[in-house]
Design a protein around this motif. Structure first.
Motif, PDB file in Angstrom:
ATOM      1  N   LYS A 215      15.146   1.814  12.858  1.00  0.00           N
ATOM      2  CA  LYS A 215      16.689   1.690  11.937  1.00  0.00           C
ATOM      3  C   LYS A 215      16.286   0.943  10.584  1.00  0.00           C
ATOM      4  O   LYS A 215      17.192   0.487   9.972  1.00  0.00           O
ATOM      5  N   PHE A 216      14.885   1.748   9.931  1.00  0.00           N
ATOM      6  CA  PHE A 216      14.986   1.447   8.613  1.00  0.00           C
ATOM      7  C   PHE A 216      15.691   2.467   7.795  1.00  0.00           C
ATOM      8  O   PHE A 216      15.850   3.412   8.341  1.00  0.00           O
ATOM      9  N   ASN A 217      16.258   2.177   6.771  1.00  0.00           N
ATOM     10  CA  ASN A 217      17.088   2.965   5.731  1.00  0.00           C
ATOM     11  C   ASN A 217      16.583   3.161   4.426  1.00  0.00           C
ATOM     12  O   ASN A 217      17.293   3.866   3.853  1.00  0.00           O
ATOM     13  N   VAL A 218      15.306   2.864   4.012  1.00  0.00           N
ATOM     14  CA  VAL A 218      14.987   3.121   2.785  1.00  0.00           C
ATOM     15  C   VAL A 218      13.572   3.509   2.561  1.00  0.00           C
ATOM     16  O   VAL A 218      12.750   2.558   3.288  1.00  0.00           O
ATOM     17  N   PHE A 219      13.158   4.659   2.133  1.00  0.00           N
ATOM     18  CA  PHE A 219      11.589   5.102   2.177  1.00  0.00           C
ATOM     19  C   PHE A 219      11.371   4.728   0.309  1.00  0.00           C
ATOM     20  O   PHE A 219      11.868   5.260  -0.154  1.00  0.00           O
ATOM     21  N   HIS A 220      10.754   3.570   0.246  1.00  0.00           N
ATOM     22  CA  HIS A 220      10.074   3.440  -1.129  1.00  0.00           C
ATOM     23  C   HIS A 220       9.053   4.055  -1.391  1.00  0.00           C
ATOM     24  O   HIS A 220       7.868   3.814  -0.645  1.00  0.00           O
ATOM     25  N   TRP A 221       9.080   5.108  -2.207  1.00  0.00           N
ATOM     26  CA  TRP A 221       7.858   6.038  -2.346  1.00  0.00           C
ATOM     27  C   TRP A 221       7.183   5.807  -3.478  1.00  0.00           C
ATOM     28  O   TRP A 221       7.746   6.131  -4.696  1.00  0.00           O
ATOM     29  N   HIS A 222       6.091   5.010  -3.221  1.00  0.00           N
ATOM     30  CA  HIS A 222       5.091   4.685  -4.535  1.00  0.00           C
ATOM     31  C   HIS A 222       4.410   5.925  -4.758  1.00  0.00           C
ATOM     32  O   HIS A 222       3.282   5.927  -4.296  1.00  0.00           O
ATOM     33  N   ILE A 223       4.710   6.734  -5.540  1.00  0.00           N
ATOM     34  CA  ILE A 223       4.336   7.944  -5.374  1.00  0.00           C
ATOM     35  C   ILE A 223       3.135   8.364  -6.299  1.00  0.00           C
ATOM     36  O   ILE A 223       2.245   9.144  -6.283  1.00  0.00           O
ATOM     37  N   VAL A 224       3.128   7.559  -7.398  1.00  0.00           N
ATOM     38  CA  VAL A 224       1.837   7.732  -8.467  1.00  0.00           C
ATOM     39  C   VAL A 224       1.634   6.330  -8.877  1.00  0.00           C
ATOM     40  O   VAL A 224       2.305   5.152  -8.722  1.00  0.00           O
ATOM     41  N   ASP A 225       0.171   6.311  -9.551  1.00  0.00           N
ATOM     42  CA  ASP A 225      -0.258   5.088  -9.789  1.00  0.00           C
ATOM     43  C   ASP A 225      -1.765   5.279 -10.491  1.00  0.00           C
ATOM     44  O   ASP A 225      -1.798   6.557 -10.765  1.00  0.00           O
ATOM     45  N   ASP A 226      -2.344   4.229 -10.768  1.00  0.00           N
ATOM     46  CA  ASP A 226      -3.661   4.416 -11.499  1.00  0.00           C
ATOM     47  C   ASP A 226      -4.534   5.893 -10.803  1.00  0.00           C
ATOM     48  O   ASP A 226      -5.043   6.833 -11.618  1.00  0.00           O
ATOM     49  N   PRO A 227      -4.946   5.857  -9.309  1.00  0.00           N
ATOM     50  CA  PRO A 227      -6.036   6.657  -8.886  1.00  0.00           C
ATOM     51  C   PRO A 227      -5.442   8.051  -9.112  1.00  0.00           C
ATOM     52  O   PRO A 227      -6.363   9.112  -9.356  1.00  0.00           O
ATOM     53  N   SER A 228      -3.930   8.460  -8.754  1.00  0.00           N
ATOM     54  CA  SER A 228      -3.914  10.040  -8.656  1.00  0.00           C
ATOM     55  C   SER A 228      -2.024  10.041  -9.015  1.00  0.00           C
ATOM     56  O   SER A 228      -1.450   9.134  -8.881  1.00  0.00           O
ATOM     57  N   PHE A 229      -2.112  11.229  -9.580  1.00  0.00           N
ATOM     58  CA  PHE A 229      -0.520  11.614  -9.848  1.00  0.00           C
ATOM     59  C   PHE A 229      -0.218  12.878  -9.257  1.00  0.00           C
ATOM     60  O   PHE A 229      -0.428  14.074  -9.717  1.00  0.00           O
ATOM     61  N   PRO A 230       0.434  12.584  -7.631  1.00  0.00           N
ATOM     62  CA  PRO A 230       0.415  13.804  -6.995  1.00  0.00           C
ATOM     63  C   PRO A 230       1.814  14.542  -7.452  1.00  0.00           C
ATOM     64  O   PRO A 230       2.143  15.477  -6.649  1.00  0.00           O
ATOM     65  N   TYR A 231       2.664  13.877  -8.200  1.00  0.00           N
ATOM     66  CA  TYR A 231       4.043  14.447  -8.271  1.00  0.00           C
ATOM     67  C   TYR A 231       4.064  15.716  -9.098  1.00  0.00           C
ATOM     68  O   TYR A 231       3.625  15.266 -10.275  1.00  0.00           O
TER      69      TYR A 231
END
Ligand SMILES: *[C@@H]1O[C@H](CO)[C@@H](O)[C@H](O)[C@H]1NC(C)=O
Ligand SMILES: *[C@@H]1O[C@H](CO)[C@@H](O)[C@H](O)[C@H]1NC(C)=O
Ligand SMILES: *[C@@H]1O[C@H](CO)[C@@H](O)[C@H](O)[C@H]1NC(C)=O
Ligand SMILES: *[C@@H]1O[C@H](CO)[C@@H](O)[C@H](O)[C@H]1NC(C)=O
Length: 543
Positions: A215-231
């Motif tokens: 019953k979790f209802n939020v996916f907090h997508w830490h999508i980019v950061d220092d090591p890589s930019f996959p978006y």
């Protein structure tokens, strides 16, 4: 050897501690395997039988939704399969027919689902204000699940599937039961980090499944950061072309992102992307003149620091990028990060020093950070989005909109911070006690479980501003090989803390239910790790 003797003794002590909890009583919980525990459960000894051949999950004739509400039609199929373990059978497991049944219980023929809102939200996305309340009544001849909209129905279907169990003859049974349920906190998130390691889309989808079991209802997508930019940005494709670990295989295309958002929507889960700036941006090198060039005295070092807040071009870029992000991600919130900005490079750069003087910032680089974040916040607000930020943005005195959500992540002064943030009138969520990337020997789920988010000094009005929390799995040591077993069932402890009543604190009862819930996740294909010594009826068999 002293160290190893110490380890053995410690391990023994831990073992004894855990064994006490596990062996307290062989009796199952009076709540069976329900997880997270509903607000109100009334079970009776009266039993009904469910037959895979005749049982159906259907829209009630009184429902405001009907066939064609695909989010529900798909959920009906999914939960039918979970209840009767259709996937387990394809691995050679034989279903019981009613002839071999050991039970003489009466048959339950249907689960009827009734939605009551004039718009049951079949085609919408879940929102922070969506109701997830539902009621279940299991009684002869039909069970009823009632909710306002599809989101409550999804939660209720999960609960109904958790009520059904099998006896030793593989007969599916359910007790006569009444449940009235709704979440204690509206924001119940899981953070995944796809920058430190790339996570294949399939792994994210599997996590969304497991989230819905809890019953979790939020996916907090830490999508980019220092090591890589996959978006993979449509407007700025160079960002992933130069910033991803691999420009074709380690990226999320627009289609990938849309698949993930739709899969999450079908499970009542919001997707909140995080584009953390001005720090944590080493991988944003595909955009020229964006990052601050660092100096050693008069000379360029060749390395780069946080985003350069002194250039107008920075804000043109941010404006275009966040316009795109606001369009790609339909949720009403975007997470803007704002944590852990390292000022060394800014300090080394003569043009930044000049700018600081012109603005009258003196040598207070937090003022420069605030200057930048203020502009970004205005840009995002102009795209009609709300924003979430890490606690530093609040701590540094940046002017934020009244509806900003401040995420508290520093554990050492967590209670004081919650008092401060809510005293200032801001909404907050708690991540600090639930950094699941920190691992330790033994049953650390208990520590996550015991944390009470409202145990801080504040008025009732302040406590109302705490709208939930997030289990965070940072990716330094996590990729597709160990994500599921590290996350589950440890995150389940967080899910019950955030969903169930504040009085749900009995660890030994939780242990009993969680052991079963963990086996259920295993049976549904999630390689959730064990809590302690024991077994599951259906063990994980690998891929
Ligand atoms: C369900 O019914 C069985 C059989 O009457 C009973 O033994 C069991 O305690 C009931 N379970 C719950 C959770 O009430
Ligand atoms: C940057 O923008 C500000 C405000 O619009 C303007 O005053 C300034 O001249 C611009 N600087 C440059 C170098 O274009
Ligand atoms: C709450 O306030 C009381 C009384 O002022 C104080 O003794 C206590 O330490 C505070 N607790 C926290 C967690 O700040
Ligand atoms: C806690 O749960 C256990 C096992 O379900 C039960 O035996 C015990 O009575 C409960 N304790 C309290 C204080 O409710």
């Amino acid at each position: 050897m002293v160290p190893s003797a110490f380890v053995v003794v410690t391990a023994l002590l831990l073992r004894l501690g855990s064994a006490n909890l596990a062996d307290e009583s062989e009796l199952p919980s009076e709540y069976g395997s329900l997880w997270p525990l509903p607000q109100s459960v009334n079970t009776s000894p009266e039993l009904y039988r469910l037959s895979e051949v005749t049982f159906q999950i259907v829209h009630s004739p009184h429902s405001t939704a009907s066939v064609g509400c695909s989010i529900l039609d798909n959920a009906f199929r999914r939960y039918f399969a979970y209840i009767f373990s259709v996937s387990a059978r394809s691995e050679g497991w034989a279903p019981a027919t009613s002839e071999t049944s050991g039970s003489s219980a009466e048959e339950l023929r249907e689960l009827q689902v009734t939605l009551t809102a004039s718009d049951p939200e079949c085609t919408q996305h879940p929102r922070s204000t969506s109701s997830e309340a539902y009621e279940i009544s299991v009684a002869q001849p039909v069970a009823i699940l009632k909710s306002e909209n599809v989101w409550g129905a999804l939660r209720g279907l999960e609960t109904f599937s958790q009520l059904v169990y099998e006896d030793e003859y593989n007969t599916h049974l359910v007790n006569k039961t009444e449940i009235v349920d709704s979440p204690r906190f509206a924001h119940r998130g899981v953070l995944l980090d796809t920058s430190r390691h790339y996570l294949p889309v399939k792994v994210i989808l599997e996590t969304l499944d497991a989230m819905s079991f809890n019953k979790f209802n939020v996916f907090h997508w830490h999508i980019v950061d220092d090591p890589s930019f996959p978006y993979q940005s449509i407007t700025f494709p160079e960002l992933s072309a130069q910033g991803a670990y691999h420009p074709f295989t380690h990226i999320y295309t627009l289609t990938d992102v849309q698949i993930i958002i739709e899969y999450a929507r079908e499970r009542g889960i919001r997707v909140i992307p995080e584009f953390d700036t001005p720090g944590h941006t080493q991988s944003w090198k595909g955009q020229s003149n964006l990052l601050t060039p660092c100096y050693n005295g008069e000379k360029l070092t060749g390395s780069f620091g946080p985003i350069n807040p002194t250039l107008n071009t920075t804000y043109d870029f941010i404006n275009q990028l966040f316009k795109e992000i606001s369009w790609v991600f339909p949720d009403e919130y975007i997470h803007l990060g704002g944590d852990e900005v390292n000022f060394d490079c800014w300090k080394s750069n003569p043009r930044i020093t000049q700018f600081m003087q012109k603005q009258g910032f003196g040598t207070d680089y937090r003022k420069l950070e605030s200057f930048y974040i203020q502009k970004v916040l205005d840009i995002v607000a102009s795209n009609l989005k709300g924003y979430m930020v890490w606690q530093e943005v609040f701590d540094n005195g940046v002017k934020i909109k009244p509806d900003t959500i401040v995420e508290v992540w520093m554990e050492s002064n967590m209670k004081a911070e919650l008092s401060k943030v809510t005293l200032a009138g801001f909404t907050t969520i708690l991540a600090a006690p639930w950094y699941l990337d920190y691992i330790s020997y033994g049953q650390d789920w208990q520590k996550y479980y015991r944390t009470e988010p409202l145990h801080f000094n504040g008025t009732a009005a302040q406590k109302k501003l705490v709208i939930g929390g997030e289990a965070c799995l940072w990716g330094e040591y996590v990729d597709a090989t160990n994500l599921a077993s590290r996350l589950w069932p440890r995150a389940s402890a967080v899910s019950e803390r955030l969903w169930s009543s504040a009085e749900t604190t009995n660890l030994s009862d939780a242990y009993k239910r969680l052991s079963k819930h963990r086996c259920r996740m295993v049976r549904r294909g999630i390689p959730a790790e064990p809590l302690f010594v024991g077994y599951c009826d259906y063990e994980y068999k690998g891929l």
